[in-house]
Design an enzyme around this catalytic site. Sequence first.
Site, PDB file in Angstrom:
ATOM      1  N   GLY A 262       0.801  -1.220   0.000  1.00 31.92           N
ATOM      2  CA  GLY A 262       0.000   0.000   0.000  1.00 31.92           C
ATOM      3  C   GLY A 262       0.833   1.268   0.000  1.00 31.92           C
ATOM      4  O   GLY A 262       0.736   2.086  -0.899  1.00 31.92           O
ATOM      5  N   ALA A 263       1.654   1.410   1.014  1.00 33.32           N
ATOM      6  CA  ALA A 263       2.407   2.653   1.157  1.00 33.32           C
ATOM      7  C   ALA A 263       3.501   2.453   2.191  1.00 33.32           C
ATOM      8  O   ALA A 263       3.510   1.446   2.904  1.00 33.32           O
ATOM      9  CB  ALA A 263       1.480   3.784   1.603  1.00 33.32           C
ATOM     10  N   MET A 264       4.396   3.436   2.285  1.00 36.23           N
ATOM     11  CA  MET A 264       5.549   3.294   3.170  1.00 36.23           C
ATOM     12  C   MET A 264       5.890   4.621   3.834  1.00 36.23           C
ATOM     13  O   MET A 264       5.949   5.662   3.193  1.00 36.23           O
ATOM     14  CB  MET A 264       6.735   2.780   2.328  1.00 36.23           C
ATOM     15  CG  MET A 264       8.006   2.589   3.105  1.00 36.23           C
ATOM     16  SD  MET A 264       7.803   1.311   4.386  1.00 36.23           S
ATOM     17  CE  MET A 264       8.944   1.948   5.621  1.00 36.23           C
ATOM     18  N   HIS A 298      -2.445   6.566   8.315  1.00 36.75           N
ATOM     19  CA  HIS A 298      -1.592   5.491   8.844  1.00 36.75           C
ATOM     20  C   HIS A 298      -0.108   5.835   8.658  1.00 36.75           C
ATOM     21  O   HIS A 298       0.671   5.797   9.611  1.00 36.75           O
ATOM     22  CB  HIS A 298      -1.947   4.177   8.135  1.00 36.75           C
ATOM     23  CG  HIS A 298      -1.109   3.015   8.535  1.00 36.75           C
ATOM     24  ND1 HIS A 298      -1.519   2.089   9.475  1.00 36.75           N
ATOM     25  CD2 HIS A 298       0.115   2.607   8.136  1.00 36.75           C
ATOM     26  CE1 HIS A 298      -0.581   1.174   9.626  1.00 36.75           C
ATOM     27  NE2 HIS A 298       0.432   1.466   8.820  1.00 36.75           N
ATOM     28  N   GLU A 299       0.258   6.175   7.443  1.00 32.03           N
ATOM     29  CA  GLU A 299       1.682   6.448   7.184  1.00 32.03           C
ATOM     30  C   GLU A 299       2.127   7.691   7.942  1.00 32.03           C
ATOM     31  O   GLU A 299       3.232   7.742   8.469  1.00 32.03           O
ATOM     32  CB  GLU A 299       1.958   6.605   5.688  1.00 32.03           C
ATOM     33  CG  GLU A 299       1.503   5.425   4.819  1.00 32.03           C
ATOM     34  CD  GLU A 299       1.959   4.061   5.300  1.00 32.03           C
ATOM     35  OE1 GLU A 299       3.007   3.963   5.976  1.00 32.03           O
ATOM     36  OE2 GLU A 299       1.250   3.073   5.013  1.00 32.03           O
ATOM     37  N   GLU A 321       3.236  -1.615  13.777  1.00 35.67           N
ATOM     38  CA  GLU A 321       2.105  -1.786  12.860  1.00 35.67           C
ATOM     39  C   GLU A 321       0.766  -1.943  13.596  1.00 35.67           C
ATOM     40  O   GLU A 321      -0.220  -1.322  13.227  1.00 35.67           O
ATOM     41  CB  GLU A 321       2.342  -2.957  11.898  1.00 35.67           C
ATOM     42  CG  GLU A 321       3.514  -2.732  10.929  1.00 35.67           C
ATOM     43  CD  GLU A 321       3.389  -1.460  10.084  1.00 35.67           C
ATOM     44  OE1 GLU A 321       2.283  -0.882  10.026  1.00 35.67           O
ATOM     45  OE2 GLU A 321       4.407  -1.035   9.499  1.00 35.67           O
TER      46      GLU A 321
HETATM   47  N1  ARG Z   1       5.403  -0.184   6.859  1.00 32.52           N
HETATM   48  C1  ARG Z   1       4.482  -0.188   5.746  1.00 32.52           C
HETATM   49  C2  ARG Z   1       3.124   0.126   6.340  1.00 32.52           C
HETATM   50  O1  ARG Z   1       2.416  -0.654   6.848  1.00 32.52           O
HETATM   51  C3  ARG Z   1       4.397  -1.454   5.000  1.00 32.52           C
HETATM   52  C4  ARG Z   1       5.679  -2.030   4.567  1.00 32.52           C
HETATM   53  C5  ARG Z   1       5.452  -3.357   4.001  1.00 32.52           C
HETATM   54  N2  ARG Z   1       6.686  -3.967   3.716  1.00 32.52           N
HETATM   55  C6  ARG Z   1       6.778  -5.214   3.291  1.00 32.52           C
HETATM   56  N3  ARG Z   1       7.942  -5.692   3.082  1.00 32.52           N
HETATM   57  N4  ARG Z   1       5.741  -5.943   3.072  1.00 32.52           N
HETATM   58  O2  ARG Z   1       2.764   1.205   6.452  1.00 32.52           O
HETATM   59 ZN    ZN Z   2       2.214   0.554   8.773  1.00 30.04          ZN
END
Ligand code: ARG
Ligand code: ZN
Length: 861
Positions: A262-264, A298-299, A321
């Site tokens: 989704g996003a980072m 969220h981010e 998370e």
């Molecule tokens: N930290 C990110 C988020 O939940 C998601 C990162 C996902 N990374 C992964 N390797 N699947 O906001």
């Molecule tokens: Zn997250």
Amino acid sequence: MVISVKDSTPQPTRLADYQPYPFRIEKTDLTFRLDPKATRVLSRIRFHPNPARPGRHDLRMDGERLRLIAARIDGAPVTARPDETGLTIPADALPDGAFDFEAEVEIDPSANTALEGLYMSGGMYCTQCEAEGFRRITFYPDRPDVMAPFHVRIESDMPVLLSNGNPVAQGEGWAEWDDPWPKPSYLFALVAGDLVAVRDSFTTRSGRKVDLAIWVRAGDEDRCAYAMDSLKRAMKWDEDVYGREYDLDVFNIVAVDDFNMGAMENKGLNIFNSKLVLASPETATDADFERIESVIAHEYFHNWTGNRITCRDWFQLCLKEGLTVFRDQEFTKDMRSAPVKRIEDVLMLRARQFREDMGPLAHPVRPESYIEINNFYTATVYEKGAELIGMLKLLVGDEGYRRALDLYFERHDGQAATIEDWLKVFEDATGRDLAQFKRWYTDAGTPRLKVEEDWQPGDQGGTYTLTFTQHTPPTPGQDEKPPRVIPIAVGLLNPNGDEILPTTVLEMTEERQSFSFPGLATRPVPSILRGFSAPVVLERESSFDERTFLLAHDTDPFNRWEAGRSLARDVLLSMIRDDAAPSEPHAQALARLVTDDTLDPAFRALCLRLPSEDDLAQALADAGTTPEPERIHTVREGLATYLARQLQKDLVRIYEEMETPPPYSPDAASAGRRALRLAALGYLNRIDHGARAASLFASADNMTESAAALACLIDGGRGAREIAAFYERWKDNRLVIDKWFALQVAHAQPDMAAQVAARLAEHPDFEWKNPNRFRALMGALAANHAGFHHISGAAYRFYADWLIRLDPVNPQTTARMSAAFETWTRYDAERRAMIRAELGRIRQTPDLSRDTFEMVSRILA
Ligand code: ARG
Ligand code: ZN
């Protein structure tokens, strides 16, 4: 016995083996000379010995697919030969005390199809480093507990050059960024491309003016307004509710088309899947708008829960998370309707997390070992992780929660923390002992909660007693499940519908425990697990009448919905199992509810939604009946058609009254009206020969209605013309074309689903290396329960073929999507044999990625 392990068999990493890194980093300096095929990365890292690891240690750094050009220690060249996973400089080649390590490496972003590390998407450079992508950029201790301030210089002829932190200088062909806040490498980000900014600003409560920008490709600027507005509301909310302020001069968001998830939350530079940024009424549905709002929040919330306080190691992933999901859920509740959001979250939790917890992929919210950490970004870590925060909050109360969070930020700011640290702040702030609560983090599986009731009339009034028994079935590697603390929110109603006990939280700590309520005039009706106060399966026999009573009178909106939900489920299960007829009283109760104009339309829409076929398969399997997908499908369709006839008049009225006048607005109230109207359409479509859907499709001015109308037409075996028209209109918009692929497969008849998917996979627009496109088609097939599990096995085969094809290109997405098979043990011998054969075929694929290897092995175990 000697077991010989093939050298290439991936080995697990274990929580029990954690050791601090032998060095700390004072400063990380990076220079990028960008080139699509040969990017040079120059690094200078200032290391200090870590007092937590006395003695002399080799300098071991992670690094994958890097071509080392040169390495130096304190300016003097060192000859170091990298291996497959990194680089070691022996202790005797290191000075005492602090030193500078420098390296120059070359990488090839254009060949990076895995979308981890530095890669190209639509001509721009971008990065994804969580969890372990930074090691594909340069040699580094790529672990979350090694934090450092970063300085980044980017050299490129791309017009826009972005990295974390604040911009410090720029000129023709270069830019420099400085991030003063120490961070681990997984939060590093870099973007370079031909982008335009949509700008705004936010002034924090202490008066810092923050420049906000959302970076997109030219032409997409007019689809950023909702994301920007969501961002500002999120920034304000985090100040108001958690007292957390933003801490840099700029906050940048970039939308990219090729993204694995989704996003980072990269510090100061969030990178988003474009589908979670870009939205206009014509192209995005109400659900898309809601999701954008929640992911932007969220981010952003990660800036404190994730970035300022990060995780010591990846086993602690839920620390950031679970907490951040909980925070974004609370945010959405405040922005929209709290009960509706709670129901949506529980629907999701049950559909994805309970499913995971009851199958071969079950794992604790804090796992103890992994082969590939990317496989643990799961519903259990995220959504169950959020449920644990909700339970904690319920147990310590709102004020206790706020005190604990204040202490958490005060005590751990700038640190890489653990679940032990997290629980300790709750203990210290509230004086509670949370040793038993910790089991929620360490023990996998969904507890079953049985309820018995007793009523003893008496002279001083009667006593009503609830007795609960908890039991958690074994999960892979965990046979014994000691009792957990379970907060059970209950209320009591008297038979005329008045509430005699408002919501009260019972704390269950034993395997079996009773709670008595003396002094009652009459035997009450209980409302148990209000608000879904714990992620458990409530096992309680209750009569039809009692549920319709709660459906009519419960003051807790969640349990009111739940009463209707369980009625529908039981009707469906007895139709499936015993060939029972649809229930007229159920239809009447439903009619009363959905025509109750005092209720929120969004809530009524949820009440009209029948349990999904996958939910029913799970419920059957759970009760010891082997689910037959085609029968589930036929029966569920049958009930829907029956309800359409029974409720026809009411549904027609709803369909007409809930029309929202133009212009379209994505606000929660309008979205709720549309949701109710479209739920009514879903039923009416079964008896009006597609008339309403066709006319809605022709007149709709927004994607919510267009997509729903198209889905109805396809459901009814119609819509060929509309499918073509939709394509013609939207063929230049990738996000809408994703929907075009998904709708056709998700709504295909069961015996046609695999064929439809196969035909669409031949379409020139099926750009299968793009994760959104791949997921649109394949994810829709997996979500078409009766189609995916069609007895021909065609869908299994087709799906496995594509996983095998995608694996060498993009292991992370392949591994994630292999979870479509996680429910295989539910089904009959014939289907099990077919799925096992497909999983075996995947596992036998030469050079299979570690990611997919781990998933398939666990599913088969
Ligand atoms: N930290 C990110 C988020 O939940 C998601 C990162 C996902 N990374 C992964 N390797 N699947 O906001
Ligand atoms: Zn997250």
